[in-house]
Design a protein around this motif. Structure first.
Motif, PDB file in Angstrom:
ATOM      1  N   SER A  81       0.821  -1.218   0.000  1.00  0.00           N
ATOM      2  CA  SER A  81       0.000   0.000   0.000  1.00  0.00           C
ATOM      3  C   SER A  81       0.849   1.260   0.000  1.00  0.00           C
ATOM      4  N   THR A  85       0.497   5.044  -1.742  1.00  0.00           N
ATOM      5  CA  THR A  85       0.533   6.304  -0.999  1.00  0.00           C
ATOM      6  C   THR A  85       1.621   7.217  -1.543  1.00  0.00           C
ATOM      7  N   ASP A 198      -9.420   6.157   1.110  1.00  0.00           N
ATOM      8  CA  ASP A 198      -9.924   5.234   0.093  1.00  0.00           C
ATOM      9  C   ASP A 198     -10.529   5.989  -1.083  1.00  0.00           C
ATOM     10  N   THR A 214      -9.262  -2.763  -6.268  1.00  0.00           N
ATOM     11  CA  THR A 214      -8.212  -2.242  -5.395  1.00  0.00           C
ATOM     12  C   THR A 214      -8.796  -1.149  -4.529  1.00  0.00           C
ATOM     13  N   VAL A 216      -9.567  -0.012   0.027  1.00  0.00           N
ATOM     14  CA  VAL A 216      -9.432  -0.338   1.449  1.00  0.00           C
ATOM     15  C   VAL A 216     -10.656  -1.116   1.921  1.00  0.00           C
ATOM     16  N   ILE A 251      -4.700  -1.600   1.941  1.00  0.00           N
ATOM     17  CA  ILE A 251      -5.314  -1.845   0.633  1.00  0.00           C
ATOM     18  C   ILE A 251      -5.486  -3.336   0.354  1.00  0.00           C
TER      19      ILE A 251
END
Length: 455
Positions: A81, A85, A198, A214, A216, A251
């Motif tokens: 994840s 980010t 998300d 894909t 959260v 994720i």
């Protein structure tokens, strides 16, 4: 996400032989030993080489479900994840909403503060993405004993930690892996857009790249495609939820979606997102200490100086993503078993795609043991006051748990000698005439320690 597993990937040198047309069969040969040895239960592997892309599934979803995983199977990807980010940070920079040097504390909610090591040395956004912020791996007020530790860690808890935390290092002074730093970065970027992490992820990355699974928080039929989580010993585990620190490891994704993501890294689309991909891919932090990796935004740079990679682990999953622009190749490994063993597999695959020859891994074979014998070993063995080894049987497996550590499966080399896969160590049991364990010897790092049974 529990820890960063260092991947000392050797320099990739183009071999004289090219990758053969039977690439899927070569991938099968590398992957099958992980299933046959019960190192993993189920696994989806995604491959890109040149214009060829495909997914292979291995094993089964669980002991009760013989379905073979595929490209649509959903997994937690843990710390992979952080790459997303990092890309969200790059996208915000390209869009001129922030800069890499924006002080993190300038984006905090009103009334929330964080201390600086020195007034003139703020933690900047790029520090959070390159693990040079000086923040700890985890906030001290996160309960790591909770089986779902991140689910209830929200804005109030994060604000309380930041208010009290006193940095001991200057930003940029040291590389120290920080789930907190990456989680804070995701939270700040979402807040800057007055949305949740998300939603930001969907709008800025997932939807533009055509990635449909894909996210959260899963919805609809996505829940039906989640691979059941398992511990490294093959026992049922639990999924993790995320609140404020979702950018660090919250994720879910599939091999198909990650193929789309990897292809975008290899051949960035035109426009702002493509520019952001290239910005995140750039090296932004050179190694500080000998064991450090150079870093892009979220990406680790392998020792070859070219391959970008990240891995991640949660309570019941492990993921690894390796991408090489030099060889126009990517390797994705997703498993619903919490074991870092598959990082070595991802490394083998990316080397294979670079034209190197790779031999299938050979795992130590285990014996079939009478369940009654295992039940005789179950008990509590004491090395010292407060240091116990608790041995249990679960689902036909022998589990060993040292005080303060999770239970780990051990495997039989003989009826009395059992070995760990997660570390180089063995347990040798002693038993009485009725088969009841009386003592156990732990052999690790050349040291033998004996514990007597106390229950």
């Amino acid at each position: 996400m529990n820890r960063l597993l260092l991947i000392p990937l050797a320099p990739l040198v183009a071999a004289a032989s090219s990758v053969c047309a039977d690439l899927p069969e070569q991938i099968d040969a590398l992957c099958q030993p992980y299933v046959e040895s019960q190192t993993v239960g189920g696994m989806s592997v995604g491959i890109i080489k040149g214009g060829q892309a495909f997914v292979r599934g291995y094993g089964q979803l669980s002991a009760d479900d013989s379905t073979e995983p595929d490209g649509e199977t959903i997994y937690e990807i843990g710390s992979v994840s952080k790459v997303f980010t990092g890309l969200l940070l790059a996208e915000a920079v390209i869009d001129s909403r922030v800069s890499l040097v924006t002080p993190a504390d300038e984006l905090l909610p009103k009334g929330v503060t964080m201390n600086r090591r020195h007034e003139s040395l703020p933690i900047r956004l790029w520090h959070l993405s390159t693990h040079t912020s000086g923040l700890p791996r985890l906030p001290s007020n996160l309960d790591t004993s909770d089986p779902d530790p991140y689910a209830n860690y929200g804005g109030r808890e994060l604000a309380a930690f930041l208010k009290e935390f006193q940095p001991r290092k200057r930003p940029g002074e040291q590389q120290a892996y920080s789930n907190l730093g990456a989680g804070l970065l995701g939270s700040l970027l979402a807040r800057e857009q007055k949305t949740g992490y998300d939603d930001l992820l969907q709008k800025r990355v997932v939807e533009p790249l055509g990635m449909k699974d894909t996210r959260v928080k899963l919805a609809g039929d996505q829940r039906d495609r989640v691979a059941p989580p398992h511990t490294g010993g093959g026992l049922a585990a639990r999924e993790w939820g995320f609140d404020q620190l979702a950018g660090a490891g919250g994720i879910h994704s599939t091999a198909n979606d990650l193929l789309s993501f990897a292809q975008a890294q290899l051949d960035p689309p035109e426009g702002d997102l493509g520019q952001a991909i290239d910005l995140a891919w750039m090296i932004h932090q050179q190694p500080i200490d000998e064991d450090d990796f150079a870093m892009g935004l979220g990406w680790h740079v392998a020792r070859d100086g070219s391959t970008r990679w990240h891995n991640g682990q949660t309570s019941g999953y492990h993921a690894a993503l390796f991408i090489s622009r030099r060889f126009d190749a990517a390797a994705i490994v997703l498993t619903n078993t919490a074991t870092g063993e598959v990082d070595a597999l991802a490394g083998q695959i990316i080397r294979l795609l670079a034209g190197q020859k790779e031999k299938p891994r050979e795992f130590e074979k285990t014996l079939e043991i009478d369940p009654e014998l295992m039940r005789g070993y179950a008990g509590v063995y004491r090395f010292a006051p407060g240091v116990d080894l608790t041995v249990t049987t679960q689902g036909g497996r022998l589990m060993a748990q040292l005080t303060g550590q999770p239970a780990v499966r051990v495997y039989p080399r003989s009826e009395t000698e059992w070995f760990y896969k997660v570390v180089e160590a063995t347990l040798t049991f002693q038993a009485d005439g009725k088969g009841r364990g009386t003592a156990v010897e732990l052999f690790q790092n050349g040291i033998r320690q004996t514990a007597k049974r106390v229950d």
